[in-house]
Design a protein around this motif. Structure first.
Motif, short mmCIF file in Angstrom:
data_model
loop_
_atom_site.label_atom_id
_atom_site.label_comp_id
_atom_site.label_asym_id
_atom_site.label_seq_id
_atom_site.Cartn_x
_atom_site.Cartn_y
_atom_site.Cartn_z
N GLU A 43 0.83 -1.19 0.00
CA GLU A 43 0.00 0.00 0.00
C GLU A 43 0.87 1.24 0.00
O GLU A 43 1.98 1.24 0.52
CB GLU A 43 -0.85 0.00 1.29
CG GLU A 43 -1.81 1.16 1.41
CD GLU A 43 -2.44 1.24 2.80
OE1 GLU A 43 -1.70 1.14 3.81
OE2 GLU A 43 -3.66 1.39 2.87
N LEU A 48 0.16 5.61 0.45
CA LEU A 48 -0.85 6.65 0.62
C LEU A 48 -0.28 8.04 0.39
O LEU A 48 -0.97 9.04 0.51
CB LEU A 48 -1.48 6.55 2.01
CG LEU A 48 -2.24 5.23 2.24
CD1 LEU A 48 -2.71 5.13 3.69
CD2 LEU A 48 -3.43 5.09 1.30
N GLU A 61 -5.34 1.20 -5.95
CA GLU A 61 -5.86 0.88 -4.62
C GLU A 61 -5.99 -0.64 -4.53
O GLU A 61 -6.61 -1.27 -5.38
CB GLU A 61 -7.21 1.59 -4.43
CG GLU A 61 -7.66 1.68 -3.00
CD GLU A 61 -8.37 0.43 -2.52
OE1 GLU A 61 -8.08 -0.02 -1.40
OE2 GLU A 61 -9.19 -0.12 -3.28
N SER A 62 -5.41 -1.20 -3.47
CA SER A 62 -5.25 -2.66 -3.40
C SER A 62 -6.55 -3.44 -3.51
O SER A 62 -6.67 -4.38 -4.31
CB SER A 62 -4.57 -3.06 -2.09
OG SER A 62 -3.32 -2.45 -1.99
N THR A 121 -9.46 -2.73 -4.61
CA THR A 121 -10.15 -2.62 -5.90
C THR A 121 -9.52 -3.57 -6.92
O THR A 121 -10.23 -4.29 -7.64
CB THR A 121 -10.09 -1.16 -6.40
OG1 THR A 121 -10.54 -0.29 -5.35
CG2 THR A 121 -10.95 -0.96 -7.62
N HIS A 179 -9.01 7.89 -0.33
CA HIS A 179 -9.29 6.47 -0.58
C HIS A 179 -10.27 6.30 -1.76
O HIS A 179 -10.09 5.43 -2.62
CB HIS A 179 -9.90 5.80 0.65
CG HIS A 179 -8.96 5.65 1.81
ND1 HIS A 179 -7.65 5.27 1.68
CD2 HIS A 179 -9.16 5.82 3.14
CE1 HIS A 179 -7.09 5.21 2.88
NE2 HIS A 179 -7.98 5.54 3.78
N ILE A 188 -8.59 7.05 -5.25
CA ILE A 188 -7.73 6.00 -5.82
C ILE A 188 -8.54 4.74 -6.12
O ILE A 188 -8.21 4.00 -7.04
CB ILE A 188 -6.50 5.70 -4.93
CG1 ILE A 188 -6.87 5.16 -3.57
CG2 ILE A 188 -5.62 6.96 -4.81
CD1 ILE A 188 -5.67 4.79 -2.69
N GLY A 189 -9.63 4.53 -5.38
CA GLY A 189 -10.50 3.39 -5.69
C GLY A 189 -11.16 3.53 -7.05
O GLY A 189 -11.14 2.60 -7.87
N SER A 203 -8.64 3.32 -9.79
CA SER A 203 -8.22 1.93 -10.00
C SER A 203 -9.29 1.15 -10.76
O SER A 203 -8.96 0.29 -11.59
CB SER A 203 -7.94 1.25 -8.65
OG SER A 203 -6.94 1.97 -7.95
N THR A 210 -2.04 7.07 -7.43
CA THR A 210 -2.45 6.32 -8.62
C THR A 210 -2.32 7.21 -9.85
O THR A 210 -2.87 8.31 -9.87
CB THR A 210 -3.92 5.85 -8.46
OG1 THR A 210 -4.04 5.13 -7.23
CG2 THR A 210 -4.32 4.95 -9.61
#
Lengths: 448, 403
Positions: free
Chosen positions: A54, A56, A75-76, A78, B109, B112-113, B116, B223
């Motif tokens: 990860e 951030l 993002e891991s 996902t 969060h 980046i979700g 992704s 990302t």
């Protein structure tokens, strides 16, 4: 006496100062195809799981974004959810920190992955984030070391309470009876020093009950945390003697938590280099080291210890003659060196003087952590010896190339381990808990 | 005239609370991958622009804003971003638009979700940000914020309206942060320059330095910029405050007219909100939401819905218009409503998978026959389906003009 069975895991080498992006075979670290390639390779090799780290915040050196190493990652969770659609057995492990997240959301996302993957989710609980990273989050904030573990421990316990808030039979889904869920399913209340939360959890109990818990941490607190709460611990002890000492220490801590020693798997992060002969492998290993430690990388690495700008020095020349600045440090956003930098610098000076090493040669020497080097047969032998002599239960392989870096391991070494009878020829169960042989989660709540 | 756009809204076993008791439902499969991949394949078979996945951070309730103890309706749901990501590899054209909360989550969060998701789907990612609203009861799940007890009707009180506006203002900052993070890497930031040993051109990776009344984020993203540059941002809106939020923050707005006149009024209000927000660039695409029950036989859909109403003990209530009838009747309704200035529709199947199949196998061929809907995908990305260009990053400096 039966031989121990080896556990293998794959790390996706994205953001990493050991990924050789300059190699012509190096592909994208962000394109989804890269993740598919490595995950499918690991599954073809019957690995226990695939692991994502990860990030951030982008790393910085001297107040500027670090530009020499691979940067940029998805993002891991996902990505792992997408990968669950193109794999069928491989465990899927996400690193999610306990500082800039809340238990409700993390428990929910991990339970979701466990459902969607049919019981293959794992969580690498990490704690080490700082105020620098906090600038990207609502709660900002920095937790010092002891508080971080307190928060992590309570975070994990809270997540377990949430996973247990639905009992195994709370999801009824009986149209004839008109009952979808049992009364009170998902009800939780947690009151502790870190979290005071209550309500209804939205995710029914997943196939594994609790996702597999992974922990990395070498400090005393980290080892204790793992002994009490983790199913897998990553270690950095890739050498036999170190590995045995670590293994013995950590396994001996389990009993006081009422756990058997095989309920926690110890998996060091390791590298490998294969060759047709031992000499061929050694030459390749040296080439990889030189590609990892470029002239600029060598200087930047030293700057992290000297705490000052060394850009005027020749990487192929002698170590800097100036004294280190032992102030705040210049590197941010990655695991920090803890200890006496002045002492380290003195040791390196002595080593460089004794062997006549340049800056780059010194860095290659000082940061060398290559683990298994040799022909497929000798590497298979080294892996097996490591596990049979209780220096590990298996390994997390960290390839130096994305995404093809595990191809030759799976093609040439895994079959030899299978021939020896120390590694599975095929998966024997559907879930990651089955692969690891660690049994179910502790004490699920049953509906009275 | 270009064709209209169609979206399917996926929720639980369908939008009727008793949908899971329909003979064609799969109540024991709601939490499995196979259930969702089957629905996505069906939606893509119908050439739909996108599908949305509902979500909330609290358990469903029959009473908005108040938890209930009913055991005869679907309770429990999975994280929508992860469902959308699961659907990416098995589909190739349809847009994937999950819902997330903006009141209790972190913009970093979420950013980046969704980025992704866009990477994993090669440019088909979207997002529906949603304020907690009726889910203020979710606050104790996080223990960070305290809200007043919000029973039914509370949001209509002056205190409730004020709080709702505050949550929307926070959501607007949230979306702005997410969008800036998507732009924080220029498209060509990764250079892999072996001559200088530099992987990145750090001049092309930007701090966003957002410091608002509610949120602050330094950036940049971790990302790289997603394939669409900006994944599609969509919002559900029922009135002036949310219209203004959509006008400032979204690419597509879902409105809920109950008649042609309603639709005309909603379109006028949305356009006014755009003027008030001094929106530039592409106008908001306006979709109308309808709950649909479809059967080939006249009256069959209505009686199917009536049976579910009986099972549930009350007629279905919805913010959106509820349609029961044949696909041909629905086509008439949609083509009429569209004259109000709508770009498309987001249809909420009353029962899954039956009413989704009613859309893809019943409605779509009829619309195609009337020249009102595509007969093949013409673009590879979600923005492409909607005729939206790939935007330049806001931090990008044209080549040659970099200082």
């Amino acid at each position: 006496m039966p031989v121990k069975q080896i556990h293998l895991a794959a790390h996706f080498p994205g953001v990493n100062n050991t990924t050789v992006w300059s190699d012509p075979r190096s592909g994208s670290q962000i394109d989804f195809d890269s993740f598919v390639h490595l995950a499918r390779t690991a599954e073809r090799g019957k690995f226990d799981f695939f692991f994502l780290a990860e990030g951030l915040r982008l790393r910085e050196m001297k107040g500027r974004i670090h530009d020499l190493d691979v940067a940029g990652r998805p993002e891991s969770l996902t990505v792992l959810s997408a990968l669950s659609a193109v794999t069928t057995r491989l465990g899927l492990a996400a690193t999610v920190n306990s500082t800039f997240n809340e238990p409700y959301e993390v428990a929910r996302r991990l339970a979701t992955l466990d459902h969607l993957s049919g019981g293959r989710a794992a969580w690498n609980v990490v704690t080490s984030y700082d105020a620098f990273t906090g600038e990207n989050f609502r709660r900002g904030g920095y937790l010092d070391e002891a508080d971080r573990y307190n928060r992590a421990r309570e975070f994990l316990h809270t997540a377990r309470e949430l996973w247990d808030s639905w009992a195994p039979r709370d999801l009824v889904a009986d149209p004839a009876a008109g009952e979808f869920a049992r009364a009170g399913a998902g009800t939780f209340a947690h009151r502790g020093t870190q979290f005071d939360i209550a309500g209804r959890f939205t995710v029914p109990r997943g196939p594994q009950g609790h996702p597999v818990i992974i922990q990395a941490g070498d400090s005393d607190e980290g080892r204790e945390f793992a002994a009490a709460d983790a199913d897998v611990i990553f270690s950095r002890h890739g050498r036999l003697d170190d590995g045995r000492a670590f293994y013995k220490d950590v396994k001996s801590r389990l009993a006081k938590y009422g756990r058997r020693s095989d309920e926690l798997k110890i998996l060091p992060a390791v590298t490998y280099v294969l060759g047709d002969t031992e000499q061929d492998a050694a030459e390749r290993a040296a080439e990889i080291r030189r590609a990892q430690v470029t002239p600029r990388n060598a200087l930047v690495f030293l700057e992290g210890f000297w705490g000052r700008d060394l850009s005027g020095y020749d990487p192929d020349g002698p170590l800097p003659d100036v004294e280190p600045d032992l102030g705040e440090g210049v590197s941010k956003g990655r695991a920090q060196f803890r200890g006496d930098r002045g002492e380290v610098v003195r040791t390196w000076r002595a080593l460089a003087a004794e062997r006549g090493l340049s800056i780059r040669e010194l860095v290659i020497e000082a940061t060398g952590r290559q683990t298994f080097i040799g022909t497929p047969r000798s590497v298979a032998g080294q892996i097996d010896e490591f596990v049979q002599s209780d220096a590990a239960d298996g390994f997390v392989f960290v390839p130096h190339l994305t995404p093809g870096g595990l191809d030759d391991l799976v093609e040439h070494v895994v079959p030899l381990l299978q021939e020896k009878g120390v590694f599975r020829a095929d998966y024997t169960g559907p879930t990651l808990r089955d692969h690891l042989g660690i049994g179910g989660p502790r004490a699920p709540k049953e509906t009275p | 005239m270009t064709g209209l756009h169609l979206a399917a809204a996926l929720n639980d076993a369908g939008w009727h609370p008793a949908a899971w008791r329909d003979p064609g439902a799969r109540p024991d499969a709601l939490f499995t991958a196979a259930y969702w991949t089957g629905l996505a394949a069906e939606a893509e078979r119908g050439l739909l622009d996108l599908l949305t996945v509902e979500d909330s951070l609290g358990l469903q309730s029959a009473v908005p804003g108040v938890p209930d103890d009913r055991t005869d309706q679907v309770r429990g749901r999975l994280d929508a971003v992860l469902i959308a990501a699961l659907l990416a590899p098995g589909t190739s054209r349809i847009g994937l638009v999950p819902t997330t909360d903006t009141t209790h989550t972190e913009p970093f969060h979420v950013s980046i979700g969704i980025a992704s998701l866009d990477h994993a789907s090669r440019g088909r990612g979207g997002w529906r940000p949603q304020v907690a609203g009726a889910g203020l009861t979710d606050a104790p799940h996080f223990g960070r914020r305290v809200f007043p007890e919000a029973g039914p009707g509370w949001f209509a009180t002056p205190e409730g309206e004020l709080l709702a506006l505050g949550l929307l203002a926070e959501a607007a900052e949230f979306v702005e942060i997410v969008r800036r993070l998507w732009d924080s890497w220029e498209d060509d930031a990764e250079i892999r320059d072996t001559a200088t040993g530099r992987f990145l051109d750090r001049a092309k990776v930007h701090y966003i330095d957002f410091d608002g009344d509610h949120l602050s984020v330094r950036g940049p993203s971790i990302t790289p910029r997603p394939p669409q540059g900006q994944p599609l941002v969509t919002a559900l809106a029922h009135g002036p405050g949310p219209y203004e939020f959509a006008a400032r923050a979204a690419d597509v707005v879902y409105v809920t007219p109950h008649s042609r006149a309603d639709a005309e009024a909603a379109v006028a209000q949305v356009r006014e909100a755009e003027r008030d927000a001094a929106r530039t660039g592409e106008p908001l695409r306006i979709f109308a939401d309808l709950v649909v029950f479809l059967d080939e036989t006249p009256g069959a859909a209505a009686s199917r819905k009536a049976r579910l109403d009986d099972l549930d003990g009350a007629p279905l209530a919805s913010d959106a218009r509820i349609f029961t009838g044949t696909p041909g009747d629905l086509a008439d309704v949609l083509l009429d409503l569209r004259e109000a200035g709508l770009d498309g529709f987001r249809l909420r199947p009353g029962v899954l998978p039956a009413d989704l199949a009613g859309i893809t196998r019943g409605l779509v061929p009829i619309l195609q026959g009337r020249g009102a809907f595509r007969t093949a995908y013409e673009a590879a990305t979600l923005r492409g389906h909607l005729g939206l260009p790939r935007p330049a990053g806001r931090y990008s400096v044209p080549t040659g003009r970099r200082p």
